[in-house]
Enzyme design. Sequence first.
Site, short mmCIF file in Angstrom:
data_model
loop_
_atom_site.label_atom_id
_atom_site.label_comp_id
_atom_site.label_asym_id
_atom_site.label_seq_id
_atom_site.Cartn_x
_atom_site.Cartn_y
_atom_site.Cartn_z
N HIS A 1 0.83 -1.30 -0.28
CA HIS A 1 -0.03 -0.20 0.05
C HIS A 1 1.25 1.29 0.16
O HIS A 1 2.10 0.73 -0.18
CB HIS A 1 -1.08 0.04 0.36
CG HIS A 1 -0.53 0.17 2.70
ND1 HIS A 1 -0.29 -1.04 3.28
CD2 HIS A 1 0.18 1.34 3.28
CE1 HIS A 1 0.80 -0.83 4.65
NE2 HIS A 1 1.09 -0.25 4.66
P1 TYD Z 1 -1.25 -2.46 7.34
O1 TYD Z 1 -0.91 -1.59 7.54
O2 TYD Z 1 -2.35 -3.48 6.12
O3 TYD Z 1 -0.15 -4.13 7.90
P2 TYD Z 1 0.72 -4.60 6.60
O4 TYD Z 1 1.62 -3.28 6.28
O5 TYD Z 1 2.47 -4.88 7.61
O6 TYD Z 1 0.82 -5.43 6.28
O7 TYD Z 1 -2.22 -3.34 8.71
C1 TYD Z 1 -2.71 -4.85 9.39
C2 TYD Z 1 -4.45 -4.39 10.09
O8 TYD Z 1 -4.21 -3.57 11.08
C3 TYD Z 1 -5.07 -3.50 9.30
O9 TYD Z 1 -6.54 -4.28 9.62
C4 TYD Z 1 -5.00 -2.54 9.86
C5 TYD Z 1 -4.81 -2.50 11.35
N1 TYD Z 1 -3.56 -1.68 12.15
C6 TYD Z 1 -4.35 -0.45 12.83
O10 TYD Z 1 -5.45 -1.12 13.30
N2 TYD Z 1 -3.21 0.26 13.28
C7 TYD Z 1 -2.78 0.38 12.72
O11 TYD Z 1 -1.59 1.59 13.42
C8 TYD Z 1 -1.50 -0.37 11.86
C9 TYD Z 1 -0.48 0.11 11.64
C10 TYD Z 1 -2.55 -1.21 11.20
#
Ligand code: TYD
Length: 147
Positions: free
Chosen positions: A60
Amino acid sequence: MTKSFELRVKHSGVVPVKFFRDLPDGNLFISEGRKNIDFDIKRVYFINNLANHKAVRGMHAHRKLEQVIFCINGSFTLHLDDGVVKQRIKLSDPALGIRVGPMLWHSMSSFSYDCVILVLASDYFDESDYIRDYDVFLQAAKAPEKH
Ligand code: TYD
Protein backbone atom coordinates in the site's frame (compact mmCIF):
# COMPACT_ATOMS: atom_id res chain seq x y z
CA MET A 1 27.80 -4.05 9.90
CA THR A 2 26.72 -0.60 8.69
CA LYS A 3 25.81 -0.56 5.03
CA SER A 4 24.54 2.68 3.60
CA PHE A 5 22.01 2.90 0.81
CA GLU A 6 21.41 5.41 -1.89
CA LEU A 7 17.66 5.98 -2.06
CA ARG A 8 16.53 6.85 -5.58
CA VAL A 9 12.80 6.81 -5.00
CA LYS A 10 10.98 10.00 -4.00
CA HIS A 11 10.12 10.81 -0.40
CA SER A 12 12.65 8.42 1.03
CA GLY A 13 16.11 8.45 2.54
CA VAL A 14 18.31 6.84 5.14
CA VAL A 15 17.69 7.86 8.74
CA PRO A 16 20.67 7.00 10.90
CA VAL A 17 20.08 6.66 14.62
CA LYS A 18 22.47 7.37 17.41
CA PHE A 19 23.69 4.24 19.12
CA PHE A 20 25.96 3.27 21.93
CA ARG A 21 27.81 0.02 21.52
CA ASP A 22 28.44 -1.51 24.89
CA LEU A 23 29.07 -5.16 24.08
CA PRO A 24 28.76 -7.69 25.63
CA ASP A 25 26.26 -5.70 27.67
CA GLY A 26 24.15 -4.64 24.70
CA ASN A 27 23.68 -1.88 22.17
CA LEU A 28 21.44 1.14 22.77
CA PHE A 29 19.67 2.79 19.79
CA ILE A 30 17.96 6.17 20.11
CA SER A 31 15.34 7.95 17.97
CA GLU A 32 14.02 11.38 18.90
CA GLY A 33 11.13 13.21 17.25
CA ARG A 34 12.15 16.38 15.42
CA LYS A 35 15.78 15.46 15.92
CA ASN A 36 17.04 12.49 13.89
CA ILE A 37 13.39 11.70 13.09
CA ASP A 38 11.99 14.68 11.11
CA PHE A 39 8.49 14.56 12.58
CA ASP A 40 6.78 14.31 15.94
CA ILE A 41 6.28 10.58 16.55
CA LYS A 42 2.57 9.94 17.22
CA ARG A 43 2.48 6.18 16.76
CA VAL A 44 4.87 3.27 17.13
CA TYR A 45 4.16 -0.25 15.94
CA PHE A 46 6.25 -3.32 15.52
CA ILE A 47 5.92 -6.62 13.70
CA ASN A 48 7.35 -9.91 14.99
CA ASN A 49 6.69 -13.64 14.63
CA LEU A 50 7.38 -13.51 10.91
CA ALA A 51 7.43 -17.29 10.72
CA ASN A 52 6.29 -17.45 7.09
CA HIS A 53 9.35 -16.75 4.96
CA LYS A 54 7.03 -16.27 1.96
CA ALA A 55 4.87 -13.62 3.68
CA VAL A 56 4.48 -10.29 1.93
CA ARG A 57 3.27 -7.36 4.05
CA GLY A 58 2.42 -3.79 3.20
CA MET A 59 1.43 -3.45 -0.46
CA HIS A 60 0.00 0.00 0.00
CA ALA A 61 0.92 3.68 -0.02
CA HIS A 62 -0.08 6.52 2.26
CA ARG A 63 -1.40 9.86 1.10
CA LYS A 64 0.17 11.94 3.89
CA LEU A 65 1.73 9.72 6.52
CA GLU A 66 5.46 9.86 7.19
CA GLN A 67 7.08 6.72 8.56
CA VAL A 68 10.55 5.48 9.35
CA ILE A 69 11.03 1.71 9.17
CA PHE A 70 13.73 -0.17 11.06
CA CYS A 71 14.76 -3.78 11.01
CA ILE A 72 15.72 -4.10 14.66
CA ASN A 73 16.47 -7.82 14.46
CA GLY A 74 17.14 -10.25 11.62
CA SER A 75 16.58 -9.08 8.06
CA PHE A 76 13.94 -8.43 5.43
CA THR A 77 13.62 -6.82 2.02
CA LEU A 78 11.83 -3.49 1.63
CA HIS A 79 10.40 -2.77 -1.82
CA LEU A 80 9.73 0.91 -2.64
CA ASP A 81 8.00 2.31 -5.71
CA ASP A 82 7.24 5.99 -6.30
CA GLY A 83 5.25 5.32 -9.46
CA VAL A 84 8.30 5.76 -11.68
CA VAL A 85 11.34 4.39 -9.86
CA LYS A 86 11.33 1.04 -8.04
CA GLN A 87 13.93 0.05 -5.51
CA ARG A 88 14.64 -2.97 -3.35
CA ILE A 89 16.63 -2.69 -0.14
CA LYS A 90 17.77 -5.49 2.15
CA LEU A 91 17.59 -4.22 5.71
CA SER A 92 19.54 -5.84 8.51
CA ASP A 93 21.17 -2.97 10.38
CA PRO A 94 19.11 -1.69 13.33
CA ALA A 95 20.97 1.63 13.25
CA LEU A 96 19.62 2.53 9.80
CA GLY A 97 16.00 3.54 9.36
CA ILE A 98 14.41 4.08 5.98
CA ARG A 99 12.04 7.00 5.46
CA VAL A 100 8.81 5.93 3.80
CA GLY A 101 7.11 9.23 3.07
CA PRO A 102 3.83 9.98 1.27
CA MET A 103 2.95 8.38 -2.05
CA LEU A 104 5.45 5.55 -1.87
CA TRP A 105 4.06 2.11 -2.65
CA HIS A 106 5.85 -0.23 -0.26
CA SER A 107 5.94 -3.88 0.58
CA MET A 108 8.08 -6.10 2.77
CA SER A 109 9.21 -9.65 2.05
CA SER A 110 11.96 -12.26 2.57
CA PHE A 111 11.75 -12.10 6.34
CA SER A 112 14.33 -13.97 8.37
CA TYR A 113 12.76 -16.11 11.08
CA ASP A 114 14.01 -13.76 13.80
CA CYS A 115 13.01 -10.55 11.98
CA VAL A 116 11.50 -7.73 14.03
CA ILE A 117 10.33 -4.57 12.27
CA LEU A 118 9.84 -1.31 14.12
CA VAL A 119 7.92 1.58 12.56
CA LEU A 120 7.74 5.17 13.79
CA ALA A 121 4.82 7.10 12.31
CA SER A 122 3.86 10.77 12.15
CA ASP A 123 0.16 10.21 12.80
CA TYR A 124 -2.47 7.96 14.30
CA PHE A 125 -3.90 5.07 12.29
CA ASP A 126 -6.29 6.36 9.64
CA GLU A 127 -7.58 3.95 7.00
CA SER A 128 -8.58 6.89 4.75
CA ASP A 129 -4.88 7.75 4.37
CA TYR A 130 -4.17 4.35 2.79
CA ILE A 131 -4.12 3.63 -0.93
CA ARG A 132 -4.45 -0.13 -1.23
CA ASP A 133 -5.11 -0.37 -4.97
CA TYR A 134 -1.96 -0.19 -7.11
CA ASP A 135 -3.77 1.32 -10.11
CA VAL A 136 -5.27 4.05 -7.91
CA PHE A 137 -1.76 4.67 -6.56
CA LEU A 138 -0.28 4.97 -10.05
CA GLN A 139 -2.94 7.49 -11.06
CA ALA A 140 -2.45 9.52 -7.87
CA ALA A 141 1.35 9.39 -8.24
CA LYS A 142 1.04 11.02 -11.68
CA ALA A 143 -0.89 13.99 -10.25
CA PRO A 144 1.17 17.14 -9.58
CA GLU A 145 2.48 17.32 -6.02
CA LYS A 146 0.67 19.68 -3.63
CA HIS A 147 2.92 21.91 -1.54
P1 TYD B 1 -1.55 -3.00 7.50
O1 TYD B 1 -1.06 -1.61 7.64
O2 TYD B 1 -2.26 -3.36 6.23
O3 TYD B 1 -0.33 -4.02 7.75
P2 TYD B 1 1.00 -4.27 6.87
O4 TYD B 1 1.24 -3.03 6.06
O5 TYD B 1 2.09 -4.49 7.88
O6 TYD B 1 0.78 -5.48 6.04
O7 TYD B 1 -2.47 -3.30 8.75
C1 TYD B 1 -3.00 -4.60 9.02
C2 TYD B 1 -4.25 -4.41 9.85
O8 TYD B 1 -3.96 -3.78 11.09
C3 TYD B 1 -5.29 -3.55 9.15
O9 TYD B 1 -6.58 -4.11 9.41
C4 TYD B 1 -5.19 -2.21 9.85
C5 TYD B 1 -4.71 -2.57 11.24
N1 TYD B 1 -3.84 -1.52 11.83
C6 TYD B 1 -4.31 -0.74 12.87
O10 TYD B 1 -5.47 -0.89 13.33
N2 TYD B 1 -3.49 0.20 13.41
C7 TYD B 1 -2.23 0.42 12.94
O11 TYD B 1 -1.50 1.31 13.47
C8 TYD B 1 -1.76 -0.39 11.84
C9 TYD B 1 -0.37 -0.20 11.29
C10 TYD B 1 -2.60 -1.35 11.32
